[in-house]
Design an enzyme around this catalytic site. Sequence first.
Site, PDB file in Angstrom:
ATOM      1  NE  ARG A   1      64.250  55.465  -2.758  1.00  0.00           N
ATOM      2  CZ  ARG A   1      64.926  56.519  -3.054  1.00  0.00           C
ATOM      3  NH1 ARG A   1      65.896  56.588  -3.867  1.00  0.00           N
ATOM      4  NH2 ARG A   1      64.733  57.453  -2.025  1.00  0.00           N
TER       5      ARG A   1
ATOM      6  NE  ARG B   1      64.301  65.277  -8.668  1.00  0.00           N
ATOM      7  CZ  ARG B   1      64.033  64.010  -8.626  1.00  0.00           C
ATOM      8  NH1 ARG B   1      64.331  63.256  -7.825  1.00  0.00           N
ATOM      9  NH2 ARG B   1      63.064  63.775  -9.711  1.00  0.00           N
TER      10      ARG B   1
ATOM     11  CD  GLU C   1      68.324  62.859 -18.454  1.00  0.00           C
ATOM     12  OE1 GLU C   1      68.418  63.411 -17.250  1.00  0.00           O
ATOM     13  OE2 GLU C   1      67.429  62.782 -19.070  1.00  0.00           O
TER      14      GLU C   1
ATOM     15  NE  ARG D   1      65.793  64.605  -2.197  1.00  0.00           N
ATOM     16  CZ  ARG D   1      66.098  63.177  -2.780  1.00  0.00           C
ATOM     17  NH1 ARG D   1      66.839  63.242  -3.896  1.00  0.00           N
ATOM     18  NH2 ARG D   1      65.673  62.075  -2.054  1.00  0.00           N
TER      19      ARG D   1
ATOM     20  CD  GLU E   1      70.675  67.481  -8.691  1.00  0.00           C
ATOM     21  OE1 GLU E   1      69.913  66.965  -8.660  1.00  0.00           O
ATOM     22  OE2 GLU E   1      71.630  67.046  -7.683  1.00  0.00           O
TER      23      GLU E   1
ATOM     24  CE  LYS F   1      72.594  59.962  -8.524  1.00  0.00           C
ATOM     25  NZ  LYS F   1      72.792  61.134  -7.824  1.00  0.00           N
TER      26      LYS F   1
ATOM     27  CG  PHE G   1      66.662  66.069 -14.878  1.00  0.00           C
ATOM     28  CD1 PHE G   1      65.512  65.704 -14.262  1.00  0.00           C
ATOM     29  CD2 PHE G   1      67.636  66.592 -14.054  1.00  0.00           C
ATOM     30  CE1 PHE G   1      65.448  65.793 -12.817  1.00  0.00           C
ATOM     31  CE2 PHE G   1      67.527  66.696 -12.672  1.00  0.00           C
ATOM     32  CZ  PHE G   1      66.304  65.990 -12.258  1.00  0.00           C
TER      33      PHE G   1
ATOM     34  CE  LYS H   1      70.327  55.919  -5.932  1.00  0.00           C
ATOM     35  NZ  LYS H   1      70.256  56.652  -4.591  1.00  0.00           N
TER      36      LYS H   1
HETATM   37  P1  AMP Z   1      70.063  59.889  -5.098  1.00  0.00           P
HETATM   38  O1  AMP Z   1      70.019  61.297  -4.462  1.00  0.00           O
HETATM   39  O2  AMP Z   1      71.473  59.174  -4.874  1.00  0.00           O
HETATM   40  O3  AMP Z   1      68.982  58.921  -4.866  1.00  0.00           O
HETATM   41  O4  AMP Z   1      69.951  60.078  -6.681  1.00  0.00           O
HETATM   42  C1  AMP Z   1      69.066  60.507  -7.344  1.00  0.00           C
HETATM   43  C2  AMP Z   1      69.238  61.863  -7.443  1.00  0.00           C
HETATM   44  O5  AMP Z   1      70.106  62.303  -8.759  1.00  0.00           O
HETATM   45  C3  AMP Z   1      68.024  62.797  -7.931  1.00  0.00           C
HETATM   46  O6  AMP Z   1      67.150  63.014  -6.679  1.00  0.00           O
HETATM   47  C4  AMP Z   1      68.655  64.084  -8.644  1.00  0.00           C
HETATM   48  O7  AMP Z   1      68.714  65.042  -7.234  1.00  0.00           O
HETATM   49  C5  AMP Z   1      69.892  63.775  -8.996  1.00  0.00           C
HETATM   50  N1  AMP Z   1      70.308  63.880 -10.373  1.00  0.00           N
HETATM   51  C6  AMP Z   1      71.309  64.415 -10.786  1.00  0.00           C
HETATM   52  N2  AMP Z   1      71.313  64.375 -12.182  1.00  0.00           N
HETATM   53  C7  AMP Z   1      70.222  63.879 -12.576  1.00  0.00           C
HETATM   54  C8  AMP Z   1      69.423  63.566 -14.070  1.00  0.00           C
HETATM   55  N3  AMP Z   1      70.173  63.885 -15.096  1.00  0.00           N
HETATM   56  N4  AMP Z   1      67.892  63.227 -13.910  1.00  0.00           N
HETATM   57  C9  AMP Z   1      67.731  62.784 -12.654  1.00  0.00           C
HETATM   58  N5  AMP Z   1      67.904  63.088 -11.549  1.00  0.00           N
HETATM   59  C10 AMP Z   1      69.479  63.728 -11.504  1.00  0.00           C
END
Ligand code: AMP
Length: 557
Positions: A417, A256, A249, A271, A301, A251, A340, A423
């Site tokens: 996690r 979030r 998907e 979050r 998001e 990002k 999502f 990601k």
């Molecule tokens: P990070 O904040 O860098 O740890 O990356 C994970 C975060 O990506 C999640 O907590 C979401 O806020 C965000 N995110 C953006 N798009 C998506 C998606 N399609 N599915 C899940 N998380 C997403």
Amino acid sequence: MLYRELVEVYQDLDSTTKRLEKTAILANFLGKVGEEDPELLSTVTLLSLGRVFPTWSEEELGIGAKLLMKAISMVVGVSAEDVENQMRETGDIGKATEKLYHKKSQITLFTQPLSIEKVYQNLVKMSKISGKRAQFKKIDYLMELLSASSPTEAKYLTRTVLEELRVGVGEGTIRDAISQAFSIAPEVTERAHMLTNDMGLVAEVALAKGEEGLRELTLKPGKPVKPMLAQLSPGIKQSIEEMGWAICETKYDGIRVQIHRHEGKIDVFTRRLENIAHALPEISDYIQKSFPDQDFIVEGEIIASRDGKPISFQYMLQRVRRKYDIEKMVSKIPLTLYLFDLLYYQKPVLDEPLKKRRKKLESLVKTDPGKLELSTQVIVTPEEIEKANDLFEVSIKGGHEGIMIKDPNAPYMPGIRGKKMLKLKAEPETLDLVVLGGTYGTGKRAHLIGSYLMAIQDENNQLKPLAYAATGLDDNTLQELSDMVEPLIISKMGREVKIEPSIILEIAFSEIVESPESETGYSLRFPVVKRIRNDRGLDEIDTLERVESIFRQSQKS
Ligand code: AMP
């Protein structure tokens, strides 16, 4: 039960840095409370964490350091400046209070010993006072407790009031202590907590109904659950091969949200489990229009965009924090919600595989382009990796952050996690660290803090300084940051300030290097503040373990 007993536990916890010892001390005490005063178990569990309310609760004590210092000065019979000076010297409200109490030991303190119930009741009463002059009304309850406290009780009470207990007990330790005290498998306790966000309730159920009772705890619309978190992907090909096939998907780089509908009411949780529905009325509106009138929990998001292109993440944060003129903002810049996941629809569905949850979500929602959409996704098998590469490219070109790679067969794992959601970003890694101090600039920038001392958390959730980061921020954001920092300044010495750990900043850097003379063993080269992360809580800052892992990774390449 006497507050003194809990305070003795705090002291024992303070006397060791070893997590296992802390766990044993707590397990012992929780077991004792369970036997002697089971009704108090939930309260004691929360107070052991330095909290009064469960994480999901919107209640807060709302007592500032200024008011607390005033109450201390009145009880001890010194001037507010004396309290401030003591605070500056020790850098900690608890130690400062204890010292002042000792100095003034002749005053008639502690008429009747303080009970845990009394402390809890007064703290709850304080949280219920709002409106004009609330701070002045709260002070009576506060003073009642402070004048009944011994010096050591006052030390921990003041820290609890400011929500910074500092005995090195995080959620992990207390979870293990509950497991130990009531013979519960740790993963059962962990899951019950992730689903309810109420450690007090978890302890209570563990005592009353054991493992079976805990397994029955589940999520409920209206109470936020910890979001499932993502790990870094080691690369598209490897990730997809490991999963067998994957859902990839876009990002999105926004905030979030977990959206709950229960009995007609819509809550939008961040979050950090904060309800921000009031600040984003258009989101509730989209949801009302797009879903059937049922109870549900969905995740997505939210991004702000202009001409179809996402705009700064910082803008989203400003929207979330806004208290006035909200309607004006709604018409200014449109928000898009990309959904999502689905966690609940009439009943919990989080144990169903992602592919099924997504299908169900698709069948429920009526999308509305530009307002409410489903995340863009492609199904990728190891034979067609290019599809994931293409999505990555399209996502980046569209102004997004990268892609997510998700295991279609995985359940939703709150707070975990793991390897089921990965990601992949275009930009290099950054660290989310908490501000501990700062140094004012010189010349034209003498009124602004020019560099910030940033800390990481170790395995005991203790904060450890990692780097001094320069501010790579524009003037507006820099001013905003200064305004946030100002009320949190604990002490000033020349151009240096100590700051209460609360503000999280995302720090970019060129590399992590070993640094034997520093407390963590590591330091950052060219650390620069990239942005303010109001969406993250103190428990979400990066860990020493992650620094070690990025370091090891960099040694390989
Ligand atoms: P990070 O904040 O860098 O740890 O990356 C994970 C975060 O990506 C999640 O907590 C979401 O806020 C965000 N995110 C953006 N798009 C998506 C998606 N399609 N599915 C899940 N998380 C997403």
